[in-house]
Design a protein around this motif. Sequence first.
Motif, PDB file in Angstrom:
ATOM      1  N   ASN A   1       0.826  -1.187   0.000  1.00  0.00           N
ATOM      2  CA  ASN A   1       0.000   0.000   0.000  1.00  0.00           C
ATOM      3  C   ASN A   1       0.872   1.253   0.000  1.00  0.00           C
ATOM      4  O   ASN A   1       1.465   1.615   1.005  1.00  0.00           O
ATOM      5  N   THR A   2       0.919   1.939  -1.124  1.00  0.00           N
ATOM      6  CA  THR A   2       1.790   3.095  -1.295  1.00  0.00           C
ATOM      7  C   THR A   2       1.476   4.199  -0.301  1.00  0.00           C
ATOM      8  O   THR A   2       2.384   4.806   0.263  1.00  0.00           O
ATOM      9  N   ASP A   3       0.208   4.465  -0.053  1.00  0.00           N
ATOM     10  CA  ASP A   3      -0.164   5.515   0.889  1.00  0.00           C
ATOM     11  C   ASP A   3       0.348   5.197   2.296  1.00  0.00           C
ATOM     12  O   ASP A   3       0.881   6.066   2.980  1.00  0.00           O
ATOM     13  N   GLN A   4       0.195   3.954   2.700  1.00  0.00           N
ATOM     14  CA  GLN A   4       0.674   3.565   4.023  1.00  0.00           C
ATOM     15  C   GLN A   4       2.191   3.655   4.106  1.00  0.00           C
ATOM     16  O   GLN A   4       2.729   4.054   5.124  1.00  0.00           O
ATOM     17  N   ILE A   5       2.867   3.285   3.038  1.00  0.00           N
ATOM     18  CA  ILE A   5       4.327   3.372   3.019  1.00  0.00           C
ATOM     19  C   ILE A   5       4.756   4.822   3.175  1.00  0.00           C
ATOM     20  O   ILE A   5       5.647   5.133   3.967  1.00  0.00           O
ATOM     21  N   GLU A   6       4.113   5.702   2.434  1.00  0.00           N
ATOM     22  CA  GLU A   6       4.465   7.120   2.514  1.00  0.00           C
ATOM     23  C   GLU A   6       4.194   7.672   3.907  1.00  0.00           C
ATOM     24  O   GLU A   6       4.999   8.429   4.450  1.00  0.00           O
ATOM     25  N   GLU A   7       3.070   7.297   4.507  1.00  0.00           N
ATOM     26  CA  GLU A   7       2.753   7.751   5.861  1.00  0.00           C
ATOM     27  C   GLU A   7       3.764   7.209   6.864  1.00  0.00           C
ATOM     28  O   GLU A   7       4.200   7.918   7.767  1.00  0.00           O
ATOM     29  N   PHE A   8       4.130   5.951   6.692  1.00  0.00           N
ATOM     30  CA  PHE A   8       5.110   5.317   7.566  1.00  0.00           C
ATOM     31  C   PHE A   8       6.449   6.060   7.472  1.00  0.00           C
ATOM     32  O   PHE A   8       7.065   6.392   8.491  1.00  0.00           O
ATOM     33  N   ILE A   9       6.892   6.321   6.265  1.00  0.00           N
ATOM     34  CA  ILE A   9       8.150   7.028   6.057  1.00  0.00           C
ATOM     35  C   ILE A   9       8.071   8.431   6.628  1.00  0.00           C
ATOM     36  O   ILE A   9       8.992   8.883   7.318  1.00  0.00           O
ATOM     37  N   ASP A  10       6.962   9.129   6.361  1.00  0.00           N
ATOM     38  CA  ASP A  10       6.798  10.490   6.869  1.00  0.00           C
ATOM     39  C   ASP A  10       6.845  10.520   8.395  1.00  0.00           C
ATOM     40  O   ASP A  10       7.509  11.371   8.990  1.00  0.00           O
ATOM     41  N   LEU A  11       6.140   9.590   9.020  1.00  0.00           N
ATOM     42  CA  LEU A  11       6.105   9.552  10.486  1.00  0.00           C
ATOM     43  C   LEU A  11       7.494   9.279  11.054  1.00  0.00           C
ATOM     44  O   LEU A  11       7.954   9.975  11.963  1.00  0.00           O
ATOM     45  N   HIS A  12       8.179   8.285  10.516  1.00  0.00           N
ATOM     46  CA  HIS A  12       9.499   7.962  11.049  1.00  0.00           C
ATOM     47  C   HIS A  12      10.530   9.039  10.712  1.00  0.00           C
ATOM     48  O   HIS A  12      11.432   9.293  11.516  1.00  0.00           O
ATOM     49  N   THR A  13      10.383   9.680   9.585  1.00  0.00           N
ATOM     50  CA  THR A  13      11.270  10.793   9.248  1.00  0.00           C
ATOM     51  C   THR A  13      11.049  11.935  10.235  1.00  0.00           C
ATOM     52  O   THR A  13      12.005  12.537  10.727  1.00  0.00           O
ATOM     53  N   ALA A  14       9.789  12.220  10.527  1.00  0.00           N
ATOM     54  CA  ALA A  14       9.468  13.265  11.494  1.00  0.00           C
ATOM     55  C   ALA A  14       9.980  12.891  12.885  1.00  0.00           C
ATOM     56  O   ALA A  14      10.537  13.740  13.599  1.00  0.00           O
ATOM     57  N   LEU A  15       9.799  11.648  13.286  1.00  0.00           N
ATOM     58  CA  LEU A  15      10.311  11.203  14.591  1.00  0.00           C
ATOM     59  C   LEU A  15      11.829  11.357  14.673  1.00  0.00           C
ATOM     60  O   LEU A  15      12.363  11.764  15.707  1.00  0.00           O
ATOM     61  N   ASP A  16      12.508  11.048  13.581  1.00  0.00           N
ATOM     62  CA  ASP A  16      13.966  11.156  13.566  1.00  0.00           C
ATOM     63  C   ASP A  16      14.448  12.598  13.670  1.00  0.00           C
ATOM     64  O   ASP A  16      15.582  12.849  14.067  1.00  0.00           O
ATOM     65  N   LYS A  17      13.586  13.553  13.315  1.00  0.00           N
ATOM     66  CA  LYS A  17      13.946  14.965  13.421  1.00  0.00           C
ATOM     67  C   LYS A  17      13.850  15.484  14.854  1.00  0.00           C
ATOM     68  O   LYS A  17      14.407  16.531  15.164  1.00  0.00           O
TER      69      LYS A  17
END
Length: 174
Positions: free
Chosen positions: A103-119
């Motif tokens: 699921n591309t949308d879920q992948i993008e959300e997952f990446i966005d969330l973890h990218t934000a957490l890493d910031k």
Amino acid sequence: MILNTYQIIEKAIKGDEKSFIALVEARKEKLYRIAYSYAKNQHDALDIVQETIYKAFISIQKLKKPQYFDTWLIRITINCAIDHIKKSKQFINLNENKAIKDNTDQIEEFIDLHTALDKLEPHYKTIMILKCFEDLTFKDISKILDFPISTVKTHFYRALKHLKIYLKEDDIYE
């Protein structure tokens, strides 16, 4: 004779390896989830758990109060995870996340969330992981991090504010 958890912890503190193994075995999934929240892949998470268990084993005799065993073990896990990340600077391995792979949308959300957490600053990230992914109370987080509850709450809500900003920034550039 059935031993309660505190008795098992006390035996482990006194050097009983079987008691220590039983305690770790009962908590291994929680340790793995925390490690995975930082590492974002199975291999590194397992390395972090292994390092946690080793460090806990060699220093268990330093634990003064058995009721803080879980807090102490989680703190070791967090410190090992942060050390591991500093050493390796790993990125998300999407192959490890088969449940969302299709699921591309879920992948993008997952990446966005973890990218934000890493910031987030490390203490904000730790609080967010413990509260949101491990569902711990502010009181439990306070004990683990040795911060006053008010500080934990303040950091949590500041982290939420930062996450919202980081996630909105990602939406602007799409």
